[in-house]
Write a protein that holds these residues in place. Sequence first.
Motif, short mmCIF file in Angstrom:
data_model
loop_
_atom_site.label_atom_id
_atom_site.label_comp_id
_atom_site.label_asym_id
_atom_site.label_seq_id
_atom_site.Cartn_x
_atom_site.Cartn_y
_atom_site.Cartn_z
N VAL A 9 0.85 -1.20 0.00
CA VAL A 9 0.00 0.00 0.00
C VAL A 9 0.88 1.25 0.00
N ALA A 10 1.92 1.22 0.85
CA ALA A 10 2.83 2.38 0.91
C ALA A 10 3.42 2.67 -0.47
N GLU A 11 3.85 1.63 -1.16
CA GLU A 11 4.43 1.82 -2.49
C GLU A 11 3.43 2.44 -3.46
N ARG A 12 2.18 1.97 -3.36
CA ARG A 12 1.15 2.52 -4.26
C ARG A 12 0.93 4.01 -3.97
N LEU A 13 0.96 4.36 -2.70
CA LEU A 13 0.72 5.76 -2.34
C LEU A 13 1.85 6.66 -2.83
N VAL A 14 3.08 6.17 -2.67
CA VAL A 14 4.24 6.95 -3.12
C VAL A 14 4.16 7.13 -4.64
N ALA A 15 3.84 6.04 -5.35
CA ALA A 15 3.77 6.11 -6.82
C ALA A 15 2.65 7.06 -7.25
N HIS A 16 1.56 7.07 -6.50
CA HIS A 16 0.44 7.95 -6.85
C HIS A 16 0.88 9.42 -6.82
N VAL A 17 1.56 9.82 -5.74
CA VAL A 17 2.00 11.22 -5.65
C VAL A 17 3.02 11.53 -6.74
N ALA A 18 3.97 10.60 -6.95
CA ALA A 18 5.02 10.83 -7.96
C ALA A 18 4.41 11.01 -9.34
N GLU A 19 3.35 10.25 -9.64
CA GLU A 19 2.76 10.32 -10.98
C GLU A 19 1.77 11.47 -11.12
N GLU A 20 0.99 11.72 -10.07
CA GLU A 20 -0.06 12.73 -10.16
C GLU A 20 0.51 14.15 -9.99
N LEU A 21 1.41 14.32 -9.02
CA LEU A 21 2.00 15.64 -8.79
C LEU A 21 3.36 15.70 -9.46
N SER A 22 4.41 15.31 -8.75
CA SER A 22 5.71 15.19 -9.42
C SER A 22 6.63 14.33 -8.57
N TRP A 23 7.71 13.91 -9.20
CA TRP A 23 8.65 12.95 -8.62
C TRP A 23 9.20 13.44 -7.28
N HIS A 24 9.59 14.72 -7.24
CA HIS A 24 10.23 15.20 -6.01
C HIS A 24 9.23 15.47 -4.89
N LYS A 25 7.92 15.42 -5.19
CA LYS A 25 6.93 15.64 -4.12
C LYS A 25 6.51 14.34 -3.46
N ARG A 26 7.03 13.22 -3.99
CA ARG A 26 6.58 11.93 -3.43
C ARG A 26 7.09 11.76 -2.01
N PRO A 27 6.27 11.15 -1.13
CA PRO A 27 6.79 10.85 0.21
C PRO A 27 7.97 9.88 0.10
N ARG A 28 8.98 10.14 0.87
CA ARG A 28 10.11 9.21 0.90
C ARG A 28 9.81 8.07 1.87
N GLU A 29 8.79 8.30 2.69
CA GLU A 29 8.43 7.30 3.68
C GLU A 29 6.94 7.43 4.01
N VAL A 30 6.27 6.27 4.20
CA VAL A 30 4.87 6.29 4.64
C VAL A 30 4.81 5.54 5.96
N ARG A 31 4.22 6.16 6.96
CA ARG A 31 4.10 5.49 8.27
C ARG A 31 2.62 5.34 8.59
N PHE A 32 2.22 4.09 8.79
CA PHE A 32 0.80 3.83 9.09
C PHE A 32 0.58 3.92 10.61
N VAL A 33 -0.48 4.62 10.99
CA VAL A 33 -0.81 4.76 12.42
C VAL A 33 -2.32 4.58 12.60
N GLU A 34 -2.70 4.32 13.84
CA GLU A 34 -4.13 4.11 14.10
C GLU A 34 -4.91 5.41 14.14
N SER A 35 -4.21 6.47 14.63
CA SER A 35 -4.88 7.77 14.66
C SER A 35 -3.81 8.86 14.62
N LEU A 36 -4.23 10.07 14.31
CA LEU A 36 -3.31 11.21 14.29
C LEU A 36 -3.54 12.05 15.55
N PRO A 37 -2.46 12.61 16.13
CA PRO A 37 -2.66 13.44 17.32
C PRO A 37 -3.42 14.72 16.96
N ARG A 38 -4.49 14.99 17.65
CA ARG A 38 -5.29 16.19 17.36
C ARG A 38 -5.53 16.98 18.63
#
Length: 468
Positions: free
Chosen positions: A427-456
């Motif tokens: 899934v992480a790879e798909r997300l990185v590829a999505h940003v690289a293809e839709e926006l641009s190569w240098h905007k792609r996340p270099r890392e995806v970290r999955f978490v249960e919730s975000l601090p709010r």
Amino acid sequence: MADHPLLTGLLDGPDLEDAVVLGDETLATDAVRRAAFAFATILPDEGPVAVHAVPRPETVVAVLGCLLAGVPAVPVPPDAGPGEVRHVLRDSGATAWVGQRPDWVGLPVLPVQLDGAGGGTVAPPRADATGLILYTSGTTGAPKGVELSQGAIAAGLDGLAEAWQWSPEDTLVHGLPLFHTHGLVLGVLGPLRNGARLRHTGSPKPERYAATPGSMYFGVPTVWSRVARDVESARELRRARLLVSGSAPLPAPVFDAVRELTGLAPIERYGMTETMITLSARADGERRPGWVGLPVDGAQTRIRDESGGAVPADGESMGRLEVRGPMLFSGYLGRPRTSADSFTSDGWFVTGDLAARDAQGFHRIVGRESVDLIKSGGYRLGAGEVETSLLARPEVAEVAVVGESDPDLGQRVVAWVVPDGPGGDAVAERLVAHVAEELSWHKRPREVRFVESLPRNAMGKVQKKQLG
Ligand code: MLC
Ligand code: AMP
């Protein structure tokens, strides 16, 4: 055309046999001039013209042709995906396209003839005519078009020429992209205004810099840190007059390593797409690691605290950096409100950077006010645009994008994702590829970290400072 507001060095400067070298192609001043005039004469009266900004002579000629004719040029990053290209074309209202056109772009293509034998003439534009519209990211939303007038570009380049003693004797070497201030405005229009030579190395690799003789070398800090790790290439740069770093903070250890290996203390300068370069160390002055120097000719700065009071010039006290001068942009295209909001009521541009200044007027950039503007490899990107892109994916329920400190890129894009379903590497790879293809190569996340919730916080706003 002696009265052109910007391209004086190209039109009235020395005739050089090897004015521009880009990859395998060498162009004489006369050839650049003729090709640019030939292109200028086929331009529509109304622009802007989108230029697919590959590092090739056609890009340079197309931009020069637009500047000669007074038709705004919009450089389009060659790696931009459909999402980004569509936005730039729609937002700018581009009427024509130069270069290889994706099938789904409906604009007419304008040809660039490098042997533009016919030449031709056009009336010189006014200094306040928009020369370039450069797309750049904000903290939220899609990139905005920064309108730079020909006069502003000229003033910015002249400030640098004075600070760096940039003359027709110089040969500038760099391999930076041709769609931003650094690589295009300073890196192409700089030598052409000064009647100097340009060598573009295709990409900013240390070994290419080493293989290309020159007197001035431009790089973002990532380039200089790669040079510092490539001892052999670094030693070749001893022949230079100036090594210039900008677009992001140059770490002091990289400054020291470059000085050690090349015998040259780097010139660090500070700027923005909106302001050109307003601060720089001088060729004949002090170069201090971690500091970006003095205001260039025409630029003024002030540093203010939260209540608008002046911050003491003690080198330590920091505040909001504001700038003004003839090199500033005319506004964000089609966004009068945002444009007005980016200036104080007394006419200073609010950079969003935090800075300190010492008694000699030397400036130090301490950081940015917003965590949502990220600088990665010298590229500016907004957390918001990457988040919007990721949220379009079904695998993403919530996301927060941050810039984390990175020894090579300065900051690297990290996406914290609450997945809608399972996470995992695929899934992480798909997300990185999505940003690289839709926006641009240098905007792609270099890392995806999955978490249960975000601090709010209590208002439900994500607390990005707690991530990490
Ligand atoms: C590159 N690669 C790709 C790709 N693009 N692969 C697939 N698809 C794409 N679209 C490959 C490259 O070929 C390379 O492979 C590898 O990815 C890494 O490429 P790179 O170019 O070295 O990338 P990276 O390490 O991410 O970039 C570092 C960098 C780059 C410094 C070269 O970030 C850069 O050019 N930055 C300049 C940004 C800039 O000009 N900013 C100025 C903003 S104006 P291989 O096999 O060759 O390694 C401004 C105002 C001011 O800020 O003050 O100046
Ligand atoms: P951009 O619009 O891409 O030109 O990005 C501008 C931003 O880059 C500035 O607001 C700064 O945050 C950063 N920047 C540019 N040059 C420097 C520098 N020498 N030191 C620190 N930050 C810099």
